[in-house]
Write an enzyme that holds these catalytic residues in place. Sequence first.
Site, PDB file in Angstrom:
ATOM      1  N   GLU A  94      19.681 -46.034  49.613  1.00  0.00           N
ATOM      2  CA  GLU A  94      18.929 -45.890  50.849  1.00  0.00           C
ATOM      3  C   GLU A  94      17.438 -46.069  50.599  1.00  0.00           C
ATOM      4  OE1 GLU A  94      21.917 -42.977  53.279  1.00  0.00           O
ATOM      5  OE2 GLU A  94      20.597 -42.025  51.846  1.00  0.00           O
ATOM      6  N   CYS A 107       9.630 -45.719  51.080  1.00  0.00           N
ATOM      7  CA  CYS A 107      10.163 -44.823  50.060  1.00  0.00           C
ATOM      8  C   CYS A 107      11.420 -45.504  49.532  1.00  0.00           C
ATOM      9  CB  CYS A 107      10.476 -43.469  50.703  1.00  0.00           C
ATOM     10  SG  CYS A 107      11.288 -42.315  49.597  1.00  0.00           S
ATOM     11  N   CYS A 114      21.852 -40.437  40.716  1.00  0.00           N
ATOM     12  CA  CYS A 114      20.737 -39.987  39.876  1.00  0.00           C
ATOM     13  C   CYS A 114      21.266 -39.380  38.589  1.00  0.00           C
ATOM     14  CB  CYS A 114      19.887 -38.954  40.617  1.00  0.00           C
ATOM     15  SG  CYS A 114      18.345 -38.549  39.759  1.00  0.00           S
ATOM     16  N   CYS A 118      18.912 -31.823  39.702  1.00  0.00           N
ATOM     17  CA  CYS A 118      18.151 -30.850  40.493  1.00  0.00           C
ATOM     18  C   CYS A 118      19.084 -30.215  41.523  1.00  0.00           C
ATOM     19  CB  CYS A 118      16.979 -31.538  41.184  1.00  0.00           C
ATOM     20  SG  CYS A 118      15.896 -32.392  40.030  1.00  0.00           S
ATOM     21  N   CYS A 121      18.775 -31.035  45.486  1.00  0.00           N
ATOM     22  CA  CYS A 121      18.666 -32.427  45.926  1.00  0.00           C
ATOM     23  C   CYS A 121      20.043 -33.041  46.181  1.00  0.00           C
ATOM     24  CB  CYS A 121      17.918 -33.242  44.874  1.00  0.00           C
ATOM     25  SG  CYS A 121      17.756 -34.989  45.301  1.00  0.00           S
ATOM     26  N   CYS A 339      12.996 -36.152  52.276  1.00  0.00           N
ATOM     27  CA  CYS A 339      13.111 -35.946  50.833  1.00  0.00           C
ATOM     28  C   CYS A 339      14.380 -35.178  50.486  1.00  0.00           C
ATOM     29  CB  CYS A 339      11.965 -35.093  50.306  1.00  0.00           C
ATOM     30  SG  CYS A 339      10.416 -35.910  50.199  1.00  0.00           S
TER      31      CYS A 339
HETATM   32  N1  SAH Z   1      13.543 -38.323  40.758  1.00  0.00           N
HETATM   33  C1  SAH Z   1      12.224 -38.439  41.265  1.00  0.00           C
HETATM   34  C2  SAH Z   1      12.108 -39.100  42.625  1.00  0.00           C
HETATM   35  C3  SAH Z   1      13.129 -38.745  43.688  1.00  0.00           C
HETATM   36  S1  SAH Z   1      13.000 -37.200  44.500  1.00  0.00           S
HETATM   37  C4  SAH Z   1      11.564 -37.075  41.288  1.00  0.00           C
HETATM   38  O1  SAH Z   1      12.210 -36.094  41.004  1.00  0.00           O
HETATM   39  O2  SAH Z   1      10.368 -36.998  41.524  1.00  0.00           O
HETATM   40  C5  SAH Z   1      11.578 -37.247  45.516  1.00  0.00           C
HETATM   41  C6  SAH Z   1      10.990 -35.873  45.816  1.00  0.00           C
HETATM   42  O3  SAH Z   1      11.823 -35.138  46.727  1.00  0.00           O
HETATM   43  C7  SAH Z   1      10.870 -35.006  44.579  1.00  0.00           C
HETATM   44  O4  SAH Z   1       9.626 -34.349  44.572  1.00  0.00           O
HETATM   45  C8  SAH Z   1      11.990 -34.012  44.783  1.00  0.00           C
HETATM   46  O5  SAH Z   1      11.783 -32.851  44.052  1.00  0.00           O
HETATM   47  C9  SAH Z   1      11.960 -33.816  46.268  1.00  0.00           C
HETATM   48  N2  SAH Z   1      13.181 -33.226  46.829  1.00  0.00           N
HETATM   49  C10 SAH Z   1      14.428 -33.356  46.372  1.00  0.00           C
HETATM   50  N3  SAH Z   1      15.294 -32.692  47.171  1.00  0.00           N
HETATM   51  C11 SAH Z   1      14.561 -32.153  48.163  1.00  0.00           C
HETATM   52  C12 SAH Z   1      14.864 -31.365  49.325  1.00  0.00           C
HETATM   53  N4  SAH Z   1      16.117 -31.039  49.611  1.00  0.00           N
HETATM   54  N5  SAH Z   1      13.847 -31.004  50.131  1.00  0.00           N
HETATM   55  C13 SAH Z   1      12.573 -31.363  49.874  1.00  0.00           C
HETATM   56  N6  SAH Z   1      12.217 -32.112  48.805  1.00  0.00           N
HETATM   57  C14 SAH Z   1      13.196 -32.490  47.948  1.00  0.00           C
END
Ligand code: SAH
Length: 346
Positions: A94, A107, A114, A118, A121, A339
């Site tokens: 996406e 974005c 991935c 995390c 996420c 995000c």
């Molecule tokens: N892997 C990379 C880029 C993808 S995530 C990274 O970790 O930076 C992009 C951003 O979204 C990151 O800052 C991540 O921590 C944040 N993110 C992930 N899940 C989220 C959620 N459920 N709500 C808000 N931000 C989130």
Amino acid sequence: MKSKKKDIRALTKEQLRQFFEESGDKAFRGNQVYEWLWSKGAHSFENMTNISKATRQVLEDNFVINHIRVDQMQRSKDGTIKNAVQLHDGLVVESVLIPTPTRTTACVSSQVGCSLDCRFCATARLKRMRNLNPDEIYDQVVAIDNESRLYHDRPLSNIVFMGMGEPLMNYNNVLKAIDKITSPEGLGMSPKRITVSTSGVPKMIKKMADDKVRFKLAVSLHSAIDEVRTNIMPFNEKFPLSDLREALEYWYEKTKSRITYEYVVWEGINDRKEDIDALLRFCSYVPCKVNLIEYNPIDDGEFQQASNKAIENYIDALESRGFVVNVRRSRGKDIDAACGQLANKS
Ligand code: SAH
């Protein structure tokens, strides 16, 4: 049966010139085809009208153009657009267009799924299926640029690698895509308008510094206390904050480019005074700014955005120490484009 034909966009211009020379044609033909592929975004060899039929057949016999296809486009009430992008092997990633009064940001995704884990996420639940190729990353940007012109009457102004995947775990391809995005034959965008966001892979941050990249770096910090960070981002066990700090100091020394920390405040996880104190300490190591991101729930409520009061405590503490802090409101929530929501329902 898997086709033995090569992805033509994996070739450099030089390699393409060489291909034509070796097949008895002029090297210059390589330049023409390269221009079709990159500047003109050709989806098929047939479209290359200044190339002879015979030559197009040679290309047809040896290569494929693995163009992405925007399978589904959703538009949010707030103008955000989400593309479900189908790749040549049927997998889907996406990408999102985020318009504001002053900029339009793409974005984009760097991996299918991935490699990291995390816990907050949605993409992490998919596991990593494969890396995206440079042209697949580039195509996402072009698709969003077109949509930006069509729906918002202006070209794309910024790109963030904050879609699906960990860009530094697919570093070479991300770098090649950025080369193409910034080159005059591609989109000619300034690298200063591109941000690569990482969970923090220290070795790769140092490598980027050594490679003298000119784009910006964002780090998803979320906690400056190892125990807390490992709990929400388990790979922190392997790459603890002391290693991250060292890599970021190295980055700044080499690039003089300020780092952005992305940070979500969750109730009962990182909303205490000691969490704020740890962040203040971490912020003092390298010139930086902090983006406080609104949490987008992805599940049954294991994680919850902290109260406004808790967030204000962060803002007050950071500002009173002279740090720049922005609060980032979610965009495109109604279409799961915010995000961490990518892949929530697909
Ligand atoms: N892997 C990379 C880029 C993808 S995530 C990274 O970790 O930076 C992009 C951003 O979204 C990151 O800052 C991540 O921590 C944040 N993110 C992930 N899940 C989220 C959620 N459920 N709500 C808000 N931000 C989130």
